[in-house]
Design a protein around this motif. Sequence first.
Motif, PDB file in Angstrom:
ATOM      1  N   PRO A   1       9.686  13.155 -20.997  1.00 20.74           N
ATOM      2  CA  PRO A   1       8.973  12.558 -19.855  1.00 20.74           C
ATOM      3  C   PRO A   1       7.462  12.744 -19.958  1.00 20.74           C
TER       4      PRO A   1
ATOM      5  N   CYS B   1       5.395  13.051 -14.637  1.00 26.66           N
ATOM      6  CA  CYS B   1       6.746  13.229 -14.093  1.00 26.66           C
ATOM      7  C   CYS B   1       7.031  14.686 -13.722  1.00 26.66           C
TER       8      CYS B   1
ATOM      9  N   ILE C   1      10.436  19.783 -12.081  1.00 25.25           N
ATOM     10  CA  ILE C   1      10.642  18.397 -12.483  1.00 25.25           C
ATOM     11  C   ILE C   1      11.127  17.610 -11.278  1.00 25.25           C
TER      12      ILE C   1
ATOM     13  N   SER D   1      13.473  15.678  -9.336  1.00 23.96           N
ATOM     14  CA  SER D   1      14.900  15.729  -9.556  1.00 23.96           C
ATOM     15  C   SER D   1      15.684  14.654  -8.835  1.00 23.96           C
TER      16      SER D   1
ATOM     17  N   ALA E   1      11.765  10.005  -7.921  1.00 25.55           N
ATOM     18  CA  ALA E   1      11.365   9.607  -9.265  1.00 25.55           C
ATOM     19  C   ALA E   1      10.965   8.137  -9.306  1.00 25.55           C
TER      20      ALA E   1
ATOM     21  N   CYS F   1       9.873   7.520 -13.181  1.00 23.89           N
ATOM     22  CA  CYS F   1      10.214   8.706 -13.970  1.00 23.89           C
ATOM     23  C   CYS F   1      11.718   8.929 -14.095  1.00 23.89           C
ATOM     24  N   TYR F   2      12.497   8.255 -13.279  1.00 30.57           N
ATOM     25  CA  TYR F   2      13.947   8.485 -13.304  1.00 30.57           C
ATOM     26  C   TYR F   2      14.537   8.216 -14.687  1.00 30.57           C
TER      27      TYR F   2
ATOM     28  N   LEU G   1      13.570  11.033 -17.073  1.00 31.74           N
ATOM     29  CA  LEU G   1      14.277  12.277 -16.784  1.00 31.74           C
ATOM     30  C   LEU G   1      15.754  12.168 -17.149  1.00 31.74           C
TER      31      LEU G   1
END
Length: 114
Positions: A41, A45, A51, A53, A58, A64-65, A68
């Motif tokens: 990431p 992120c 992080i 979560s 995200a 960012c999902y 991740l």
Amino acid sequence: AGRVCFACTIIHTLLYCVIYGEYGKREGNKFFDSVVAALIPPQHCFHWAGITSFKEKAEINDGCYGYLRNFVGLLSTIFLSLLMLTSLNSVRQWNYRLFYISHVVTGSAMLIFA
């Protein structure tokens, strides 16, 4: 059953790496750089509290999902690889305690990240 699961996981991981690498090459990036960019990431992120979560947070945080999801899949693959290495017959015969403890720890971690 464990070795078949490991083989399928490695095939899955390698095929996705090829997909990410080829997609990056079409955009003008290097193959390896595209694979690393898809699995690790970006810095935005990560938060000071950890992080991101939750999927909703995200998605708000610039997509960012997906990063991740790939990252925890990579971690799960690493833990499964460690589990397979310590389950080899030679390791089990050499030190059963190492085999047992590593199975509890890496198996739990693998399931958490899967």
